[in-house]
Structure formats: structure tokens, C-alpha cells
Design an enzyme around this catalytic site. Structure first.
Site, short mmCIF file in Angstrom:
data_model
loop_
_atom_site.label_atom_id
_atom_site.label_comp_id
_atom_site.label_asym_id
_atom_site.label_seq_id
_atom_site.Cartn_x
_atom_site.Cartn_y
_atom_site.Cartn_z
N LYS A 5 0.88 -1.52 -0.12
CA LYS A 5 0.14 -0.06 -0.22
C LYS A 5 0.58 0.78 -0.65
O LYS A 5 1.65 1.24 0.85
CB LYS A 5 -0.92 0.29 1.03
CG LYS A 5 -2.00 1.44 1.01
CD LYS A 5 -2.67 1.43 2.07
CE LYS A 5 -1.78 2.68 3.23
NZ LYS A 5 -2.01 4.01 2.15
N GLU A 25 10.17 0.99 10.92
CA GLU A 25 10.74 1.69 10.42
C GLU A 25 10.08 2.83 10.54
O GLU A 25 9.63 3.38 10.10
CB GLU A 25 11.60 1.51 8.63
CG GLU A 25 13.18 2.01 8.86
CD GLU A 25 12.65 3.28 8.00
OE1 GLU A 25 12.61 4.41 9.28
OE2 GLU A 25 12.83 3.73 7.09
N CYS A 84 13.16 10.49 7.64
CA CYS A 84 13.08 9.73 8.75
C CYS A 84 14.55 9.89 9.18
O CYS A 84 14.33 9.80 10.65
CB CYS A 84 12.10 8.73 8.79
SG CYS A 84 13.78 6.86 7.42
N GLU A 117 9.73 14.52 15.97
CA GLU A 117 10.45 14.81 14.53
C GLU A 117 9.75 15.78 13.63
O GLU A 117 8.33 15.30 14.38
CB GLU A 117 10.25 13.22 14.43
CG GLU A 117 10.98 12.86 12.81
CD GLU A 117 10.32 12.13 12.22
OE1 GLU A 117 9.26 10.86 12.59
OE2 GLU A 117 10.54 11.29 11.86
#
Lengths: 476, 336
Positions: free
Chosen positions: A182, A256, A290, A387
Site C-alpha cells: 500500500k 521503520e 526519517c 520529529e
């Protein structure tokens, strides 16, 4: 200006975007069972690029069934035969590289220089690399005849759409699994083009299935009992929900997730290159990385000098049309992400950090955010802990290597870190103590299919890339 | 953005050597060269250069797009920065006169071509060049100091310089003593540059580092600082006589050193890239490096030069192509 650069836009004519796309299930294109669809836009102009089917539980069920049906034949092929398909996919990615790069930049907003020079070459390299493993699994260190896990459900983010697809699909297929993938809601187009490439390569039906949709589609995939292994790259928040859902089911999981990477610059660093590395660490791909070096830890003795050079360098960054070869920073991927970046940057100011951005003209339409640096940041500020996933750098200082380690490790994440020093012994000393899955020295954001990638703590678990990247897809 | 350059680039201003003795405000660094030990400590204290990162940056800058109008402007700018050079053992008065003719009229059919910055020859031919260029704004530059190896006694180097200046050279391209540099005798290199600078009188001093013999980028940065501390008006990459000459990466290190030196002292030192720059494309790549490292203030022949012989004709051919849409080829430019 004495020396003005000429606009050098990559032509859009090379891509052929259909007005609407269905789901790719069992080698066939079909609309969503419920008939729902959503639009994907070009974040640089807010122009609607296409309408894409919104997969629901019934579609996920069909895709998993197709993958299950394809599994015996695919996993039963000799490794060398599977390798042929993977090599073919790799070559086709290279042949279509220009087109895919333009498509990626259109759908994602990243500068063409990056999609052309980073995303596409690396995506092809991943297929080449794992194609090489397909007939050598017996020598990978996981037993004499390791078997595939089965059907893999894979959910990928919007920051490197095609590259993340490659990271997921290449090792899965090499090990004999079949997949349901997806793509992210805002960037489905290259995955759909990849489905066409699978057809072109003659890949057996059902080995790769692409189901587009939003978070609910992903949730349906995760929840499906027919999925033997879930691989997810995305936010820590969603990763946590997935982990909760799979706990106790015996189905496998690799995650992850996010990061708050520290880029640590010592006083003896090669400063000009450190500045480049800091810029590359946080402004590469608009900071939608990331493993971005979003916290700059600089030794106090060189902080002023480094920050002055950094500001000067940031003033030369060219923000604008992602398809222009001269562009350094493209568009923010979505309105929602822009809002999050703006919210966190606002919080940084409110908490007392000092905000600075070079003067730069942002286009009137689309989602844009100027490269920004915060100084006077303390460890308790939100911009030092959360983040941001945007072109926003938080600067902290340290006095000694010990303090650098403590500050760098003071995060719930642990994905990446960078060490800038000309002293080899210090670099190794630091690398042993930093809790991060990837540590770069005197460089940043360098990727290679042979090198394992993954995180500590809230950055996830499991490794992608290298020999280690085979393990999650083998029944060991 | 200025209009299309059909109106010809404005004539470049003449070189502006700093007033002799004016070394800028070195502040704390004023006595850094008082002994070899202090000089060594200073040069070795400069930030190192990471070769991989440097070369990657130079490569990215090489991909900036300069086309059509911007290319036309860049080509004229590059022409105005050319030091048209002939440094062969076989140079003759006739050859130098022919070179000067080229400098005065680069492209016989086209009148709006900017003039080159200078003609660069060996000291014994300076007189010929001065005569041939009399009355024009093209400067005469001369190599000196036992060019290209620099292996000669100091007295000979100084005499070489004085004779070239006496013959009318407005610019002197000296070479540093690479042997002394590599042996760690920085003070000796420094003193030699200072002495040559004195011998130059009012002439403009370019100091050739010979990057190809210094080999490491760390050395290139140190040598750049050493030359600037000693009063160089320009630092120059190379003689063109060794295997590795100007490269985008080693030129970038020098541009960064010039930028840092300017920040510290307020003095603007020029950079000359020489050797191996043969095409308009290469030349423009160097202009981009200058633009993004030092900015517009350095995009002038007073602060940036390209030392080359065959480059000029490629610039003219590209210029011709932009003007007419057709590539005339080498038969349509003069070979002098």
C-alpha cells in the site's frame, strides 16, 4: 545578477498520467469494490494529477487472496529464476528512470535533481542487489534452505515513494514471498506505474499487488489474518498501533519509524564540508527524511563560526519548482504536513528558541516552507524532541565528546547520527556509544543497498538492506 | 537581470592591485608569520578538507543550468576574465605578437566581443607584448621566479621579476617553492612571496600554488592562506605544466580560503584557475563556483581569471552559436 541561472525544467511530456487509476490485484486492474476514489495532487501547484481508487477491506481481502494464490508457484521457482525477474525489474526501472523521476517529483514535490540522482538509481540498485541474493539464500547464514515467510503486507510512506517500494518489494520477492503493497495516500503514482512495469516484465500475476488508499486501507491490510508478515515504514504513532495489533498473533513485523537524528560537529571537523553535510542532513528532500539530521550538535568552541557559515550557505539554497534542475528544495508534500511543520516551528518560537530563515521568495501556490534554523534550543524544547519532518534544524551545543554522546542519545528515537571530525579515534569512540541504527561520519544521508538500515527504540526494529534485510522475509 | 548582451558587456575595469603594503587588517594574525613555528601552528590549525565532501559539492555546482541569455552573459564574462597565455619553450616574438593580435581582436567579424583581461608570456617576451598591446586596455602579465618549477636561487627569482616589471609587465605570476612548502619550511615560502611582492613594485602579484604538486586539499588550503598572508593579490591554481592543474574541487578550496580570509581581514584576494580549462562549459562551471562561494563581488576580471590558451576560441564559437543559432566550427575563429 551577473550570473543568473536559466530555468531548466524537466519536461512533463515524458509522463503520461491517466485521469484515474484502479487497484492492481492478481495482475489485473480493477476499481475499488466500494467504488470509492481519492485525488492525488501536485504539492508544488495544488493541481489534481489523477484520481486513485480507495481500497477497502474487500479489496485488501482480494489482494491477499491473489498473493496467497501466487505464493506456491513463486516460492517454488528456483532462486535463479526469481532473480531473472528481479534483474528485469531493475533494468526496466533504469530504462524508465527519467519518466519515473519526473512522476515522482510531480506527485511528491521533491526536486528533480534528487529524484533523478538519488531515488531512481537507488531503487534500481536495490532490485539489482537483491536479485543477486535470490539464488544464494542458502549461503546467507540463515540455514541451508531458508523458506519464505509467505504473504507480506507492506505499507510505505510518501517521502521516498518508489525507493521505499524497492526497499520493501525487492528483498521480499528475492526470498520467495508475494506481496500486497500500500503506497502512501499522497504519493501513489510511481507505485502504480511500477505495477505496469511488473506487467511489462511478465511477473506472474499476484506476486506483486498494489492497493492504494488512506490509513484505513493500511489498517485493513495490517488486520488481515492472511498476511504473514507486516512491514511498515512511517510514523511512530501508527507503528505503535500496528505493533499492538499484531502482538500475540504470531505474525511477523518490522517497523521503520521516526527519528530525531543528531549531526555532531566537533571543533576539528572539516568545517566547509560539515556545513554541506548539515545542509544535506536536514534540507535533503525538504527534511522529509526519517533519518534526517534534524538536531545539530555543535561544539561550543566552533559554534559561532559554523553557524555563520551555515546561514551564509542557507542563503544560497534555491527553493522552488521541483522540476527545475537548479532547485535545491522543493515543495512540502501535503497541506497537512505543512501545517504540522508550521505548528512545531511556532512552538519553537513560543518556547524561546531563536528562529532564522534566509530571505527567499516562495511560490504563491502549493505547499512551501523556507529552510529554517533554530538556535538557543534547549533539550526540553519540543523542536529538540519531536520529529518535525520538514526543513527545520534545531541547534544545540556541547563542550566535550562525553556530553555530545549524552545529548545525542537523549531521545526516544535512535535511527541515525552523524559525526564530523578529522580524528579517526574520536569518530570510532563516538560510534561505539551512539544509540542509532545508522551512523555516518563526515557525510550524511548516504544510502546503499548493501548496507543495513534500521533503528533503535521508537525508531523501530528490523533491518532493511544488506544481508540483514533478508532475515525479515525468511522463515528463520 | 540585465538585457541580452547584444549591447556588449560593459568594459571590465582594470586590475586593482591593493596599494603596496596594504595587507588588510589582519588583527590577531598580524604576527602569525613571525617564525616558522607560529606559521606552522596557524596553517595546521586551519580546518581540514574532506575530499569526498568537497568533490561532491563541486560536482553539484557543476550541474547548475546556464543556458540561452544567461549563457550569453556568462560567456562574455568568461572572455573578459581570460588571461590569454602562451608559455612554451618555442615562443617567439612573432608568436607573441600574433597572440596579442588575438587579444585585441578576438573575433574579426564581430565587434561587440569583450576584450580579454591580459596576455600572459615569459619575461623575455614581455617587451614584445607591451609594444604590441600599447594603447589598449589589455594588460601584460608575465610569469616569473623560475617558472614553472621555482627551483632557482632567490636572487635569480627576484631579478626575473624586476626585469619583467621593468619591461612593462603589469601583472606577475610567480610560483611558490613547493619543495620548501612540502618540507614544512613555510616561513621560507612566506618570505619569498614577500620579497617578490616588493620586487613587483606596483605590479599585481598572482601566486601560483601548483595544486598538482601539493596534492592534498589540506595543502591547497594552507598554501592559499600562506600566499594571502604574504600579500598575494591573486592566488592561482597551477602552472599548466604538471599532470593535474585546475580542477573544480581544488579551485573551490581556494575560493573558500579567499572567502574566509576576506571575513578575517577585509581584504579581497582574487583567484585564477589555470590549466586544462578548454571549453566554454568548463569555464562556466568555474563561474558558478565563484558565484556560489564568493558571490557577485568576485565575478569580475579584477578578482577572477581564467588562464588558458585554447579556451578563448571555444568561448567565441559558443558565442557565435548563440548569436546565429548555427555552430560555425573551428574554421570560423582565428587561430593565433
Amino acid at each position: 545578477m551577473l550570473l543568473e541561472y536559466a530555468a531548466a525544467p524537466e519536461s512533463r511530456a515524458i509522463v503520461d498520467i491517466a485521469p484515474s487509476y484502479g487497484l492492481f490485484i492478481g495482475g489485473q486492474w480493477r476499481p475499488a469494490a466500494a467504488g470509492a476514489a481519492f485525488k492525488t495532487v501536485n504539492p508544488a501547484s495544488e493541481e489534481v494529477l489523477s484520481e486513485v481508487a480507495q481500497g477497502g477491506p474487500a479489496d485488501v481481502d482480494a489482494a491477499v487472496a491473489a498473493a496467497r494464490a501466487a505464493l506456491p508457484a513463486w516460492s517454488g521457482l528456483p532462486g535463479a529464476e526469481r532473480a531473472k525477474y528481479l534483474f528485469r525489474l531493475a533494468r526496466l526501472l533504469q530504462e524508465h528512470a527519467r519518466e519515473l523521476a519526473v512522476l515522482e517529483s510531480l506527485d511528491n514535490g521533491k526536486p528533480i535533481r534528487e529524484s533523478r540522482d538519488v531515488d531512481l538509481p537507488l531503487a534500481a540498485a536495490h532490485f539489482f542487489y537483491y536479485a543477486g541474493w535470490a539464488d544464494k539464500l542458502a549461503y546467507a547464514g540463515f540455514g541451508p534452505s531458508p523458506r519464505p515467510v509467505g504473504v507480506a503486507g507492506q505499507i510505505i510512506p510518501w517521502n521516498f515513494p518508489l525507493l521505499m517500494l524497492a526497499w520493501k518489494i525487492a528483498p521480499a520477492l528475492a526470498c520467495g514471498n508475494t506481496v500486497v503493497l500500500k503506497p502512501a495516500e499522497t504519493t501513489p503514482l510511481t507505485a502504480l506505474r511500477f505495477a505496469e512495469i511488473c506487467q511489462e516484465a511478465g511477473l506472474p500475476a499476484g506476486v506483486v499487488n498494489i492497493v492504494t488508499g488512506d490509513g484505513s486501507t493500511g489498517a485493513a491490510l495490517v488486520a488481515h489474518a492472511g498476511v504473514d508478515k507486516v512491514a511498515f515504514t512511517g510514523s511512530t504513532q501508527v507503528g505503535r498501533e500496528i505493533a499492538r495489533q499484531l502482538a500475540g498473533t504470531g505474525r511477523r513485523l518490522t517497523l521503520e519509524l521516526g527519528g530525531k537524528g543528531a549531526n555532531i560537529v566537533f571543533e576539528d571537523a572539516a568545517l566547509d564540508q560539515a556545513v554541506e553535510g548539515v545542509v544535506n542532513g536536514i534540507f535533503f528532500n525538504q527534511g522529509h527524511v526519517c533519518c534526517a539530521g534534524s538536531r545539530l550538535l555543535v561544539q561550543e568552541s566552533v559554534a559561532d563560526e559554523l553557524l555563520a557559515a551555515l546561514r551564509e550557505r542557507m542563503a544560497t539554497l534555491r527553493v522552488g519548482d521541483p522540476l527545475d534542475k537548479n532547485t535545491d528544495i522543493g515543495a512540502i508534500n501535503s497541506a497537512a504536513q505543512l501545517a504540522r511543520i508550521e505548528e512545531l516551528a511556532g512552538a519553537g518560537e513560543a518556547e524561546g528558541a531563536q528562529r532564522w530563515a534566509p530571505e527567499c521568495e516562495l511560490p504563491g501556490r502549493g505547499y512551501w516552507f523556507a529552510p529554517t534554523v533554530f538556535t538557543n534550543v534547549s533539550g526540553s524544547h519540543r523542536i529538540a524532541r519531536e520529529e518535525i519532518f520538514g526543513p527545520v534544524l534545531s541547534v544545540l551545543t556541547f563542550r566535550t565528546p562525553q556530553e555530545a554522546v549524552v545529548k545525542a542519545n537523549n531521545t526516544p528515537y535512535g535511527l541515525s547520527a552523524g559525526i564530523w571530525t578529522e580524528k579517526g579515534s574520536r569518530m570510532l569512540w563516538m560510534a561505539q556509544r551512539l544509540r542509532a541504527g545508522v551512523i555516518w561520519s563526515n557525510t550524511f544521508n548516504k544510502f546503499d543497498p548493501t548496507s543495513p538500515f534500521g533503528g533503535y527504540q521508537e525508531s523501530g526494529f528490523g533491518r532493511e538492506g544488506g544481508r540483514h534485510g533478508l532475515e525479515p522475509y525468511l522463515d528463520v | 537581470m540585465p538585457g541580452p548582451a547584444g549591447s556588449a558587456a560593459s568594459p571590465p575595469a582594470p586590475a586593482d592591485p591593493a596599494a603596496p603594503g596594504d595587507l588588510g587588517d589582519l588583527g590577531d594574525l598580524a604576527d602569525v608569520a613571525s617564525s616558522n613555528a607560529t606559521l606552522r601552528r596557524f596553517l595546521h590549525g586551519l580546518p581540514g578538507v574532506d575530499a569526498v565532501g568537497l568533490e561532491a559539492r563541486a560536482q553539484v555546482l557543476g550541474s547548475r543550468s546556464v543556458k540561452t541569455t544567461s549563457k550569453r552573459l556568462a560567456i562574455d564574462l568568461a572572455i573578459s576574465m581570460v588571461d590569454l597565455t602562451s608559455l612554451e619553450g618555442a615562443d617567439t616574438p612573432g608568436r607573441v605578437r600574433s597572440l596579442c593580435g588575438k587579444a585585441l581582436v578576438p573575433d574579426p567579424g564581430v565587434r561587440d566581443v569583450p576584450r580579454v583581461a591580459a596576455v600572459c608570456v615569459y619575461p623575455d617576451l614581455v617587451g614584445v607584448a607591451v609594444e604590441a598591446l600599447a594603447g589598449s586596455e589589455v594588460a601584460v602579465a608575465s610569469v616569473a621566479t623560475a617558472f614553472p618549477s621555482g627551483r632557482g636561487p632567490l636572487e635569480a627569482k627576484l631579478a626575473d621579476t624586476r626585469l619583467a616589471v621593468a619591461a612593462g609587465a603589469a601583472e606577475i605570476d610567480m610560483v611558490i617553492d613547493r619543495g620548501a612548502f612540502l618540507a614544512g619550511d613555510y616561513r621560507r615560502v612566506f618570505e619569498e612571496i614577500v620579497a617578490v611582492r616588493e620586487a613587483c613594485g606596483g605590479a599585481h602579484l598572482k601566486v601560483i600554488l601548483e595544486n598538482g604538486e601539493l596534492v592534498t586539499y589540506d595543502n591547497v588550503r594552507r598554501a592559499s592562506w600562506l600566499a594571502m598572508l604574504a600579500g598575494a593579490d591573486f592566488v592561482k591554481t597551477s602552472t599548466g605544466k604538471v599532470a593535474v592543474n585546475a580542477t573544480p574541487a581544488n579551485t573551490l578550496v581556494m575560493l573558500q580560503a579567499v572567502r574566509d580570509f576576506f571575513r578575517l581581514s577585509g581584504r579581497r584576494v582574487g583567484v585564477k584557475a589555470a590549466g586544462g580549462i578548454r571549453t566554454a562549459k568548463d569555464a562556466i562551471r568555474y563561474l558558478v563556483l565563484v558565484n556560489e562561494t564568493l558571490g557577485e563581488e568576485w565575478l569580475t576580471p579584477r578578482r577572477f581569471r581564467l588562464g588558458a590558451s585554447s579556451l578563448l576560441n571555444d568561448l567565441l564559437m559558443q558565442r557565435h552559436k548563440l548569436a546565429t543559432g548555427a555552430y560555425g566550427g573551428p574554421d570560423y575563429v582565428t587561430v593565433d
